[in-house]
Every structure is written in structure tokens, then in C-alpha cells.
Design a protein around this motif. Structure first.
Motif: not given
Length: 138
Positions: A37-44
Motif C-alpha cells: 500500500t502506498p504511504t504518500s500517494g502515487i508519486g513515490p
């Protein structure tokens, strides 16, 4: 007095669940599911996609990867960076160690949960067409 048919039952021991599956003639193959699961959105997630895919390809080449891929949003309309991996590993601890080595998790772009998954039902069909040089998996 509590009605025994509606009273909440305690969970079954995993070993009992395996035994029940085997008693019913099911495969009862233990694999390991990792939900990432992403922690800080799609960018990272996108920033770590290439090393992540290389890691996945390495696990695939070693025979550790059973299946992997992205998970859509709950309505099926988008991808927020979530993924699902199914590992062949000797234990849950070993599967967790594999997931920790994934660049997505090592970088902090994603976090994960891991569970033992029992493969019971389903099928796999393979068709090879030699004259057309095609391989098809159903």
C-alpha cells in the motif's frame, strides 16, 4: 441463554484449517500474500517502479514469485499504487523478509501486510501453438 448457532465462534487454528482443506480433497498449498500500500500517494510509487519491477523479475527468475500485479481502486476505475504479490517461501517470516527487500518497501514508498494464503481451488491451462510460435496461458 446464548443461541450456539448465532454466538460468535473463535477463529480456527491454521493447522485445523489446513486439515479441513485436505480432508475435503483440496490442494491446501500454503503460499504468502503481500498487500503493498502506498504511504504518500502515487508519486513515490512511480519513482521506485523500475527497481521494484527488477526486484520482482529477479524473484520470478528464482521461482519465488507465484504471481504479482497492481490492484485497482475499489470501483475499478484507477490505480493508486497498490499491489499484490504471492510468494513461494518456506515461512511467513521468509516472505516478510522478501517483501522488506522490495525497493518499494525499503524506500518507504509503500508499506505492506503479509499473510499465509492457502491455495485450494482453481485451475491452470497452458496451450502452446508450435507452428505459430505462440504460447498462451489461460
Amino acid at each position: 441463554m446464548t443461541d450456539p448457532t448465532t454466538a460468535q465462534q473463535p477463529p480456527l487454528q491454521w493447522s485445523d484449517t489446513l486439515d479441513r482443506a485436505r480432508d475435503h480433497g483440496l490442494l491446501a498449498k500454503e503460499l504468502f500474500a503481500v498487500i503493498s500500500t502506498p504511504t504518500s500517494g502515487i508519486g513515490p510509487v512511480l519513482a521506485n517502479l523500475e527497481p521494484h519491477l527488477a526486484h520482482q523479475a529477479k524473484l520470478d527468475a528464482e521461482g519465488t514469485m507465484f504471481a504479482a500485479g497492481p490492484l485497482s481502486s475499489t470501483d475499478g476505475s484507477a490505480w493508486d499504487g497498490m499491489g499484490l504479490f504471492i510468494y513461494r517461501a518456506p515461512s511467513l517470516a521468509a516472505a516478510i523478509a522478501l517483501a522488506e527487500q522490495d525497493p518499494m518497501h525499503a524506500s518507504g514508498a509503500r508499506t505492506f501486510t503479509a499473510r499465509v494464503w492457502m491455495l485450494n481451488e482453481g485451475s491452470l491451462s497452458i496451450r502452446a501453438s508450435y507452428s505459430q510460435g505462440k504460447f498462451h496461458l489461460e
